[in-house]
Design a protein around this motif. Structure first.
Motif, PDB file in Angstrom:
ATOM      1  N   GLU A  15      70.752  63.108  20.197  1.00 25.53           N
ATOM      2  CA  GLU A  15      71.618  62.977  21.360  1.00 25.53           C
ATOM      3  C   GLU A  15      70.808  62.318  22.463  1.00 25.53           C
ATOM      4  O   GLU A  15      69.652  62.656  22.690  1.00 25.53           O
ATOM      5  CB  GLU A  15      72.113  64.345  21.823  1.00 25.53           C
ATOM      6  N   ASP A  18      73.524  61.068  28.775  1.00 27.47           N
ATOM      7  CA  ASP A  18      74.547  60.196  29.367  1.00 27.47           C
ATOM      8  C   ASP A  18      75.117  59.164  28.400  1.00 27.47           C
ATOM      9  O   ASP A  18      75.733  58.195  28.830  1.00 27.47           O
ATOM     10  CB  ASP A  18      74.007  59.481  30.616  1.00 27.47           C
ATOM     11  N   GLU A  20      77.482  59.049  24.842  1.00 29.21           N
ATOM     12  CA  GLU A  20      78.242  59.899  23.938  1.00 29.21           C
ATOM     13  C   GLU A  20      77.878  59.769  22.461  1.00 29.21           C
ATOM     14  O   GLU A  20      77.690  60.768  21.808  1.00 29.21           O
ATOM     15  CB  GLU A  20      79.745  59.649  24.124  1.00 29.21           C
ATOM     16  N   PRO A  21      77.821  58.560  21.891  1.00 30.07           N
ATOM     17  CA  PRO A  21      77.508  58.502  20.453  1.00 30.07           C
ATOM     18  C   PRO A  21      76.103  59.013  20.185  1.00 30.07           C
ATOM     19  O   PRO A  21      75.239  59.020  21.058  1.00 30.07           O
ATOM     20  CB  PRO A  21      77.645  57.022  20.100  1.00 30.07           C
ATOM     21  N   ARG A  22      75.892  59.451  18.966  1.00 26.76           N
ATOM     22  CA  ARG A  22      74.563  59.922  18.552  1.00 26.76           C
ATOM     23  C   ARG A  22      73.818  58.748  17.920  1.00 26.76           C
ATOM     24  O   ARG A  22      74.411  57.832  17.390  1.00 26.76           O
ATOM     25  CB  ARG A  22      74.717  61.087  17.598  1.00 26.76           C
ATOM     26  N   PHE A  42      79.621  57.521  16.146  1.00 27.74           N
ATOM     27  CA  PHE A  42      80.657  57.834  17.126  1.00 27.74           C
ATOM     28  C   PHE A  42      81.650  58.835  16.541  1.00 27.74           C
ATOM     29  O   PHE A  42      82.118  58.647  15.418  1.00 27.74           O
ATOM     30  CB  PHE A  42      81.467  56.581  17.471  1.00 27.74           C
ATOM     31  N   GLU A  46      84.939  58.603  21.273  1.00 27.54           N
ATOM     32  CA  GLU A  46      83.691  58.394  22.011  1.00 27.54           C
ATOM     33  C   GLU A  46      83.468  56.914  22.318  1.00 27.54           C
ATOM     34  O   GLU A  46      83.854  56.052  21.549  1.00 27.54           O
ATOM     35  CB  GLU A  46      82.487  58.913  21.225  1.00 27.54           C
ATOM     36  N   SER A  47      82.786  56.675  23.445  1.00 33.06           N
ATOM     37  CA  SER A  47      82.412  55.318  23.861  1.00 33.06           C
ATOM     38  C   SER A  47      80.938  55.300  24.201  1.00 33.06           C
ATOM     39  O   SER A  47      80.390  56.303  24.659  1.00 33.06           O
ATOM     40  CB  SER A  47      83.180  54.901  25.119  1.00 33.06           C
ATOM     41  N   ASN A  48      80.315  54.147  24.012  1.00 35.89           N
ATOM     42  CA  ASN A  48      78.972  53.972  24.565  1.00 35.89           C
ATOM     43  C   ASN A  48      79.120  53.490  26.006  1.00 35.89           C
ATOM     44  O   ASN A  48      80.229  53.193  26.459  1.00 35.89           O
ATOM     45  CB  ASN A  48      78.127  53.027  23.713  1.00 35.89           C
ATOM     46  N   ASN A  49      78.035  53.437  26.740  1.00 34.95           N
ATOM     47  CA  ASN A  49      78.081  52.944  28.106  1.00 34.95           C
ATOM     48  C   ASN A  49      78.379  51.452  28.115  1.00 34.95           C
ATOM     49  O   ASN A  49      77.848  50.707  27.290  1.00 34.95           O
ATOM     50  CB  ASN A  49      76.739  53.166  28.806  1.00 34.95           C
ATOM     51  N   THR A  95      84.415  51.682  21.728  1.00 39.03           N
ATOM     52  CA  THR A  95      85.146  52.945  21.792  1.00 39.03           C
ATOM     53  C   THR A  95      85.706  53.217  20.402  1.00 39.03           C
ATOM     54  O   THR A  95      86.445  52.389  19.856  1.00 39.03           O
ATOM     55  CB  THR A  95      86.291  52.887  22.816  1.00 39.03           C
TER      56      THR A  95
END
Length: 128
Positions: A15, A18, A20-22, A42, A46-49, A95
């Motif tokens: 993790e 800040d 979300e995906p691992r 994901f 979930e979304s990445n930044n 996403t």
């Protein structure tokens, strides 16, 4: 050294603050000199930044799942076996529409290359 090998199953899923995906840090394990490979996992929704890179061109390879990908102002669907190349200066975000795994290879292999849109500083995403 001629080559290195690692199985994704042998890498711990991490993790990142800040984000979300691992992450499965393939590059950390293999230590390539010219690129930075990582597998992002994901969960649905979930979304990445949203970010861009300072120097790295990125290759995205969807291993499994279905995601919406936004590059600059264009949004499109990506699924297993899709390959996308994004130049450094382009803003991008993934996403997941369902559980998904994406191999991302950045080159050149530079540390802290990602710039988060919200605070325009390097993100944890590329520091691993």
């Amino acid at each position: 050294m001629s080559h290195m090998k690692v199985s994704l199953d042998d890498l711990d899923s991490q993790e990142i603050d800040d984000v979300e995906p691992r992450l499965r840090a393939v590059g950390y394990e293999l230590q390539p000199s010219e690129m930075r490979p990582s597998v992002w996992e994901f969960a649905s929704g979930e979304s990445n930044n949203r970010h861009r890179q300072r120097e790295q061109e990125e290759l995205y390879v969807v291993l499994d799942g279905r995601l919406k990908m936004e590059v600059e102002e264009e949004t499109f669907t990506v699924t297993a076996d899709d390959y996308i190349v994004v130049p450094p200066e382009s803003w991008r975000q993934l996403t997941a529409e369902e559980a998904s795994r994406v191999l991302i290879i950045g080159a050149p292999n530079v540390r802290d290359d990602a710039i988060d849109e919200e605070n325009t500083t390097a993100t944890a995403e590329e520091s691993t």
